[in-house]
Enzyme design. Sequence first.
Site, PDB file in Angstrom:
ATOM      1  N   TYR A 186      -3.201   2.458  -6.513  1.00  0.00           N
ATOM      2  CA  TYR A 186      -2.176   3.508  -6.419  1.00  0.00           C
ATOM      3  C   TYR A 186      -2.593   4.474  -5.308  1.00  0.00           C
ATOM      4  O   TYR A 186      -2.834   5.648  -5.533  1.00  0.00           O
ATOM      5  CB  TYR A 186      -2.056   4.288  -7.728  1.00  0.00           C
ATOM      6  CG  TYR A 186      -1.544   3.516  -8.919  1.00  0.00           C
ATOM      7  CD1 TYR A 186      -0.951   2.267  -8.796  1.00  0.00           C
ATOM      8  CD2 TYR A 186      -1.641   4.058 -10.201  1.00  0.00           C
ATOM      9  CE1 TYR A 186      -0.485   1.575  -9.905  1.00  0.00           C
ATOM     10  CE2 TYR A 186      -1.169   3.375 -11.309  1.00  0.00           C
ATOM     11  CZ  TYR A 186      -0.602   2.134 -11.154  1.00  0.00           C
ATOM     12  OH  TYR A 186      -0.128   1.462 -12.264  1.00  0.00           O
ATOM     13  N   GLY A 224       1.259  -8.432  -2.339  1.00  0.00           N
ATOM     14  CA  GLY A 224       0.393  -9.425  -1.723  1.00  0.00           C
ATOM     15  C   GLY A 224      -0.907  -9.593  -2.487  1.00  0.00           C
ATOM     16  O   GLY A 224      -1.500  -8.612  -2.949  1.00  0.00           O
ATOM     17  N   CYS A 262       4.913  -6.465 -10.264  1.00  0.00           N
ATOM     18  CA  CYS A 262       5.789  -6.437  -9.092  1.00  0.00           C
ATOM     19  C   CYS A 262       5.593  -7.723  -8.306  1.00  0.00           C
ATOM     20  O   CYS A 262       4.506  -7.975  -7.771  1.00  0.00           O
ATOM     21  CB  CYS A 262       5.478  -5.215  -8.226  1.00  0.00           C
ATOM     22  SG  CYS A 262       6.594  -5.043  -6.820  1.00  0.00           S
ATOM     23  N   ASP A 301       0.858  -1.178   0.000  1.00  0.00           N
ATOM     24  CA  ASP A 301       0.000   0.000   0.000  1.00  0.00           C
ATOM     25  C   ASP A 301       0.900   1.236   0.000  1.00  0.00           C
ATOM     26  O   ASP A 301       1.689   1.447   0.916  1.00  0.00           O
ATOM     27  CB  ASP A 301      -0.885  -0.016   1.249  1.00  0.00           C
ATOM     28  CG  ASP A 301      -1.981   1.020   1.205  1.00  0.00           C
ATOM     29  OD1 ASP A 301      -1.654   2.200   0.991  1.00  0.00           O
ATOM     30  OD2 ASP A 301      -3.153   0.666   1.378  1.00  0.00           O
TER      31      ASP A 301
END
Length: 546
Positions: free
Chosen positions: A477, A182, A178, A116
Amino acid sequence: MKSVNMLSLLLTLSLFSFSNAALDPDSIYQSFLQCLPENSPDSAADISAVVYSSTANSSAYTAVLQAYIKNQRFNTTSTPKPSVIITPTTESQVRAVVLCAKKLDVQIKIRSGGHDYEGISYVSSESNFIILDMFNFRSIDVNIDDEMAVVGAGAQLGEFYYRIYEKSKVHGFPAGVCQNVGVGGHLSGGGYGTMLRKYGLAVDHVTDARIVDVKGRILDRKSMGEDLFWAICGGGGGSFGVILSYTVKLVPVPEVNTVFRILKTQAENASELVYKWQTIMPDIDDDLFIRVLLQPVTVNRQRTGRATFIAHFLGDSDRLVALMDTHFPELGLRKEDCIEVNWIQSVLYWANFDLNTTAPEILLDRNSGNVNFGKRKSDYVQTVIPVSGIESIFNKQVELGRVGFVFNPYGGKMYEIAPDATPFPHRAGNIFKIQYSINWNDPDPQLEADYLNQSRVMYDFMTPFVSKNPRGAFLNYRDLDIGVMTGDGENSYSEGRVYGDKYFMGNFERLVKIKTAVDPDNFFRNEQSIPTLAGKTSGKSRKMMK
């Protein structure tokens, strides 16, 4: 924009200061040790092994806390720390954590991978909070016969991709590039990758899920109902419960994929090429995804703008070159620019690994990603930006010095899925999505202030070029500049709508109604969670901003 910046400043200040009302962390720790065994079949010894406190087992607590901090902006001595970190290993332990946190009136921050961008899965503006870290929930069951997989919320994308690769070389999943992200956060916010134009979002392929709700019930799609299932497939799982796992449908991929990377500066007609890219990508072959990076660089001691075109093509290089010759000859793609790979190698390529020296097993390394300081923002572009506009963007980047752009093309499958099929609304009508990207490694607070200001100045500058009424944003984002919820009292709905309309547009109201129905006391909350309807909260007001 001044008011938005002031709001962000106030939030930042609150994130880095504790309220006088903070409870003693050791008392919270002892309360959980007493409460958890009362709500779980596991022994007290088993439970105490997954509960960490800065007072009782400080070295282990620090190691667990820092293991999944993915933005060093939120890893300073002044960053608010959780009273307790709990790393459950069983569903019953998750249930117990929820019930005990409710009883003790302590906020839960749910962390799956820690990516996050604003750190709100492990930092809070509330005085008393714990981290429920799901990294032990990383089981992955891939069934190639059914082309399905069940993935734990704490599994990382790289692990998931590798487990697919183990079973099949012609299956994949359309999620992020990426590898350390998670699954829980990625899918609950939408999730996308290089197969976006072919297969849509990651969340478009979710068929079931398991969650723990505010009452401590362990629910699947059938028992939670279609409304709640819809909400956690793009509306952010942290507003509705604790995601345990997702069941997803795999997608076919060819044996031969092709990737390439071409760099062009302003002197090499980068502005004209970016303009042409906008015009051809929505309607080009769905097998092709070309991302464009815009960056300020130094060439021959002169600062200039550079565009990097990075592609993933679901097919061989001969077909790709022919396609580009027809639709985008200006880029000058040659066969020698292309690298033919299998799907898992395309994953490695996009994660910036050297294909000559890196085996797919690197994807099992949960700590293989770089961790630095960073800030992200987002936008959507619905009208082609003219060459003069692209040139002005490059010039502004050079003037500011640090802000980069990532342009992600739409079209294809994204135009075929209704905006209300999932909470993620940004479908047809969008040419591409922008990620504003700025990274740095120096912890100097003055540098951080400068870089954060650069990102906001660039965001202001882009206003004429991007979507309006509302100006859209992408939940994955995360960006606290666009609004925050300061409490769950009378203002929570109006505050939540500020960012909610940007992230969810016409789907926001449905999310609010579902939230009010399943979690009326706003137990599952964060600085940008879905609010309850005004006046519907039955519990006491909890001030999130002090």
